[in-house]
Design a protein around this motif. Sequence first.
Motif, PDB file in Angstrom:
ATOM      1  N   ASP A   1       1.755 -20.311 -54.758  1.00 43.62           N
ATOM      2  CA  ASP A   1       2.553 -21.416 -53.797  1.00 43.62           C
ATOM      3  C   ASP A   1       4.848 -21.000 -54.445  1.00 43.62           C
ATOM      4  OD1 ASP A   1       0.387 -22.057 -52.168  1.00 43.62           O
ATOM      5  OD2 ASP A   1      -0.073 -24.170 -53.065  1.00 43.62           O
ATOM      6  N   TYR A   2       4.005 -21.708 -55.955  1.00 41.65           N
ATOM      7  CA  TYR A   2       5.463 -21.513 -56.427  1.00 41.65           C
ATOM      8  C   TYR A   2       6.512 -20.117 -55.545  1.00 41.65           C
ATOM      9  CZ  TYR A   2       4.008 -25.430 -58.479  1.00 41.65           C
ATOM     10  OH  TYR A   2       3.048 -26.514 -59.362  1.00 41.65           O
TER      11      TYR A   2
ATOM     12  N   ASN B   1       5.338 -18.006 -53.286  1.00 40.39           N
ATOM     13  CA  ASN B   1       5.934 -17.902 -52.080  1.00 40.39           C
ATOM     14  C   ASN B   1       7.444 -18.691 -51.944  1.00 40.39           C
ATOM     15  OD1 ASN B   1       3.609 -16.534 -51.060  1.00 40.39           O
ATOM     16  ND2 ASN B   1       2.546 -18.024 -50.662  1.00 40.39           N
ATOM     17  N   VAL B   2       7.483 -20.101 -51.592  1.00 40.53           N
ATOM     18  CA  VAL B   2       9.063 -20.620 -51.877  1.00 40.53           C
ATOM     19  C   VAL B   2       9.758 -19.293 -52.741  1.00 40.53           C
ATOM     20  CG1 VAL B   2      10.033 -22.814 -52.466  1.00 40.53           C
ATOM     21  CG2 VAL B   2       7.143 -22.921 -52.076  1.00 40.53           C
TER      22      VAL B   2
ATOM     23  N   LYS C   1      14.014 -20.320 -63.142  1.00 39.08           N
ATOM     24  CA  LYS C   1      13.466 -21.849 -62.108  1.00 39.08           C
ATOM     25  C   LYS C   1      12.485 -21.727 -62.321  1.00 39.08           C
ATOM     26  CE  LYS C   1      17.718 -23.680 -61.483  1.00 39.08           C
ATOM     27  NZ  LYS C   1      19.134 -23.526 -60.043  1.00 39.08           N
ATOM     28  N   VAL C   2      11.530 -20.746 -61.708  1.00 39.17           N
ATOM     29  CA  VAL C   2      10.188 -21.830 -60.979  1.00 39.17           C
ATOM     30  C   VAL C   2       8.998 -20.749 -62.104  1.00 39.17           C
ATOM     31  CG1 VAL C   2       8.158 -20.301 -59.209  1.00 39.17           C
ATOM     32  CG2 VAL C   2      11.164 -20.232 -59.158  1.00 39.17           C
TER      33      VAL C   2
ATOM     34  N   PRO D   1       9.333 -22.700 -66.029  1.00 39.42           N
ATOM     35  CA  PRO D   1       9.365 -23.743 -66.104  1.00 39.42           C
ATOM     36  C   PRO D   1       7.542 -23.922 -66.161  1.00 39.42           C
ATOM     37  CG  PRO D   1      11.345 -23.332 -64.757  1.00 39.42           C
ATOM     38  CD  PRO D   1      10.351 -22.054 -65.588  1.00 39.42           C
ATOM     39  N   SER D   2       6.829 -23.125 -64.972  1.00 38.15           N
ATOM     40  CA  SER D   2       5.852 -23.559 -65.061  1.00 38.15           C
ATOM     41  C   SER D   2       4.959 -23.191 -65.515  1.00 38.15           C
ATOM     42  CB  SER D   2       5.295 -22.838 -63.085  1.00 38.15           C
ATOM     43  OG  SER D   2       4.649 -21.444 -63.780  1.00 38.15           O
TER      44      SER D   2
ATOM     45  N   PHE E   1       4.429 -31.215 -67.426  1.00 34.17           N
ATOM     46  CA  PHE E   1       5.020 -31.768 -66.044  1.00 34.17           C
ATOM     47  C   PHE E   1       3.716 -32.616 -65.823  1.00 34.17           C
ATOM     48  CE2 PHE E   1       4.884 -27.352 -65.055  1.00 34.17           C
ATOM     49  CZ  PHE E   1       3.723 -26.716 -64.897  1.00 34.17           C
TER      50      PHE E   1
ATOM     51  N   LEU F   1       5.437 -12.779 -45.488  1.00 33.12           N
ATOM     52  CA  LEU F   1       4.633 -12.811 -46.509  1.00 33.12           C
ATOM     53  C   LEU F   1       3.468 -11.802 -46.774  1.00 33.12           C
ATOM     54  CD1 LEU F   1       5.109 -16.725 -47.027  1.00 33.12           C
ATOM     55  CD2 LEU F   1       6.139 -14.626 -49.198  1.00 33.12           C
TER      56      LEU F   1
ATOM     57  N   PHE G   1       4.310 -25.510 -45.903  1.00 30.48           N
ATOM     58  CA  PHE G   1       3.053 -25.128 -46.615  1.00 30.48           C
ATOM     59  C   PHE G   1       2.121 -26.167 -46.101  1.00 30.48           C
ATOM     60  CE2 PHE G   1       6.121 -22.058 -48.797  1.00 30.48           C
ATOM     61  CZ  PHE G   1       5.634 -21.023 -49.078  1.00 30.48           C
TER      62      PHE G   1
ATOM     63  N   SER H   1       3.566 -27.938 -52.743  1.00 33.83           N
ATOM     64  CA  SER H   1       4.039 -26.354 -53.108  1.00 33.83           C
ATOM     65  C   SER H   1       5.784 -27.177 -53.622  1.00 33.83           C
ATOM     66  CB  SER H   1       4.722 -25.270 -51.995  1.00 33.83           C
ATOM     67  OG  SER H   1       3.328 -25.503 -51.482  1.00 33.83           O
TER      68      SER H   1
ATOM     69  N   MET I   1       8.242 -27.661 -56.824  1.00 31.47           N
ATOM     70  CA  MET I   1       8.298 -27.537 -58.495  1.00 31.47           C
ATOM     71  C   MET I   1       7.815 -28.551 -58.593  1.00 31.47           C
ATOM     72  SD  MET I   1       8.829 -24.397 -58.103  1.00 31.47           S
ATOM     73  CE  MET I   1       9.146 -23.282 -56.539  1.00 31.47           C
ATOM     74  N   PRO I   2       6.632 -28.605 -60.042  1.00 32.71           N
ATOM     75  CA  PRO I   2       6.042 -31.022 -60.118  1.00 32.71           C
ATOM     76  C   PRO I   2       7.147 -30.773 -60.967  1.00 32.71           C
ATOM     77  CG  PRO I   2       5.113 -28.791 -60.899  1.00 32.71           C
ATOM     78  CD  PRO I   2       5.680 -28.355 -59.869  1.00 32.71           C
ATOM     79  N   TRP I   3       7.808 -29.591 -61.824  1.00 28.98           N
ATOM     80  CA  TRP I   3       9.164 -30.221 -63.179  1.00 28.98           C
ATOM     81  C   TRP I   3      10.566 -30.862 -62.804  1.00 28.98           C
ATOM     82  CZ3 TRP I   3       6.733 -25.122 -62.338  1.00 28.98           C
ATOM     83  CH2 TRP I   3       7.525 -24.658 -61.264  1.00 28.98           C
ATOM     84  N   MET I   4      10.465 -30.985 -61.578  1.00 28.87           N
ATOM     85  CA  MET I   4      11.972 -30.703 -60.639  1.00 28.87           C
ATOM     86  C   MET I   4      11.735 -32.734 -59.995  1.00 28.87           C
ATOM     87  SD  MET I   4      13.740 -27.128 -59.162  1.00 28.87           S
ATOM     88  CE  MET I   4      13.260 -26.218 -59.947  1.00 28.87           C
TER      89      MET I   4
ATOM     90  N   LEU J   1      17.635 -26.454 -54.698  1.00 28.63           N
ATOM     91  CA  LEU J   1      16.746 -24.635 -54.911  1.00 28.63           C
ATOM     92  C   LEU J   1      17.170 -23.939 -53.395  1.00 28.63           C
ATOM     93  CD1 LEU J   1      15.527 -23.296 -57.634  1.00 28.63           C
ATOM     94  CD2 LEU J   1      13.953 -23.565 -55.846  1.00 28.63           C
TER      95      LEU J   1
ATOM     96  N   SER K   1       6.357 -34.075 -59.497  1.00 25.77           N
ATOM     97  CA  SER K   1       4.770 -34.831 -60.109  1.00 25.77           C
ATOM     98  C   SER K   1       4.584 -36.490 -59.426  1.00 25.77           C
ATOM     99  CB  SER K   1       4.580 -34.383 -61.515  1.00 25.77           C
ATOM    100  OG  SER K   1       5.283 -34.183 -61.987  1.00 25.77           O
TER     101      SER K   1
ATOM    102  N   ARG L   1      13.023 -29.930 -47.226  1.00 23.13           N
ATOM    103  CA  ARG L   1      13.872 -28.861 -48.346  1.00 23.13           C
ATOM    104  C   ARG L   1      13.682 -27.679 -47.225  1.00 23.13           C
ATOM    105  NH1 ARG L   1      10.043 -25.872 -52.622  1.00 23.13           N
ATOM    106  NH2 ARG L   1       8.480 -26.098 -51.165  1.00 23.13           N
TER     107      ARG L   1
END
Lengths: 366, 274
Positions: free
Chosen positions: A259-260, A262-263, A277-278, A281-282, A360, B76, B102, B106, B108-111, B119, B155, B169
């Motif tokens: 998913d990340y 795809n974003v 950035k993606v 961190p993940s 996280f 995609l 989605f 989806s 980013m859990p750290w943001m 972003l 998160s 977003r």
Amino acid sequence: MEQDITLKKEGQSLAFLKPLLAKITPKFQKGDLLAWLKKTGITILSITLFLGLWHMGSKALYNKEADFKIEKALTEQGQAAADAERACIESGESSCQPNTLPAPTQVWASLQSLIADHKVITADKAAFAEKMAATNEKLIAQGKNAIVYTGRASFIDIVLTSIKTVFAGFLLALLIAVPIGIIIGLSPTLRSAFNWFIQIFKPVSPVVWYLLVFMIVKTLYIGDNSDNAFVISFISVGLCAMWATLVNTAMGVSSVDKDYINVAKVLKLGTFQKVFKVILPSSLPLIFTGLRITLSVAWMVLIAIELLAQSQGLGLFVWEEFQNGANDSNSKIIVAMFVIGIIGFLLDRLMLTVQNMVSFNKNEGV
Amino acid sequence: MSTETTIDKSMTENGIFYPSKVMLDLSKLKKVYPTPKGDYVVLEDLDLQIMKEEFVTIIGHSGCGKTTMLSMIAGLNPISGGNIAVLGNPVKGPGPDRGVIFQSPSLMPWMTALQNVMLGVNKVFSHATKLQRKDIAKYYLQKVGLEGAFDKKASELSQGMQQRVGIARAFAIKPKVLLLDEPFGMLDSLTRGELQDILIEIWNKEKITAVMITHDVDEAIFLADRVVMMTSGPSAKIGDILNIDFERPRTRKSVLEHNDYYTYRKHLIDFLEH
């Protein structure tokens, strides 16, 4: 009941601390206190039990060896010699003591003598530095090397050397494994190209890594008389320990949630942004899991490698004490054993804290 | 942008004339997955035109290829045959002109919520100042009712709140087409209702052409100008299209009380049950 009363008294005298305590302790209830007492009680009980068993075990071993010594004197030299041997052992004379597993009390005494020894050596060093200060200044002014203290290292110095070696090795592992892990994680082609390499070298034992590093460093240092034991040992430690980080980093980077990705694709992020950035961190939680394993492996293999490399650390200390065979050598070895265990535990806690900070998902990790 | 000029021409390479009202054009679309037992045809001969400022919902049985179609529009998933064009330009890959919401949020859990929206905004409005970009992101987060949660980590947000950020977003990058892949499928019905209201409120303002997949018949009617029904796979295509003639802006109450509502509903359920 008595305990209850004392607790109450304490509570009154410390009343002024109450608002402060309320802030730092989240609602302390009666049940919590009971649970805490129970937990501490059990820990204390198990420590006591452990020390008791250890004491009895060492006593049994002591008696066995003492009996054997007396028996041997009796068969070889007769009754008089046997009596003399028995008297010697009972008098506590160090020359005829059985050399076996030391009792907890002996170990405690050794710890204190090691600390006292440290104080003596530190004082020695200070005195030496003072004495040599003027001479050294002259030597430096003349462009020569200053005279440094080359006496015996104290136990604390030895522990510090070990910690220094392990961190140097850990840093080396980090600097090698994380970048390579990221690169091979990003590219499936490189991953399969590197795979055989990782699979073959990962299980190689610390001793062999040491020999490999020794071959190379020895040649690189040829003609240089400086001590390379530290260099050899930290490189070996790093090479032994880096595999967990390498594998985890590659895995973390290659298994980023689809998913990340795809974003990132929909937003058409550039490669740099996508990685920093993606993807990174993940995969940080997995990278840090790897680093935690690396640090604990580094500490484990350190002892063996220091022994081989003759580096002034705990590994060499343990080995030298064993070779030494002096009266208190065995108890010094046990002291070192506890120190190794406690430092290893603290290092692991340290990494766990860092890992939880970057993770996280707060409930990950044990 | 280059697409603006092609609208005036309204031509494609094939020389076919497109009425300039068409935003999204799928023609003879085909998707084949190769399997060891031979090719599996998911979609075949699928034709669909979606107008500018239109809200289309797509309904069909699970596994019929709705999501495949949507991810092909998003770029995609590669196209096996046929053509997808946005304003006459064939789709070649993913891009921010087609925003996607989605099924799972989806984020980013750290943001933080704001960073997640930023972003995309940073990428699309790279010429704007940092303050302007922040204002855009904040504006849309406010629109989805998250004014108090800019600096909360993703998160730490509930699933519903996360999907709100997902909506913000997607709108914040001002796409030409908004693609929604069952965005409320994982939410409980109360939260789902709330988010439908939020979505339609923003959409009424922005009028971004939207294509949304859903399993929920009521949701399909409430949100859409047209409901597209897909036949079951393999080789799924468009089975039927239902025009929903309620005027906008709509309220849930007015839709439920409308005489046609149950006719529409019956039509859709009849289709799905065959």
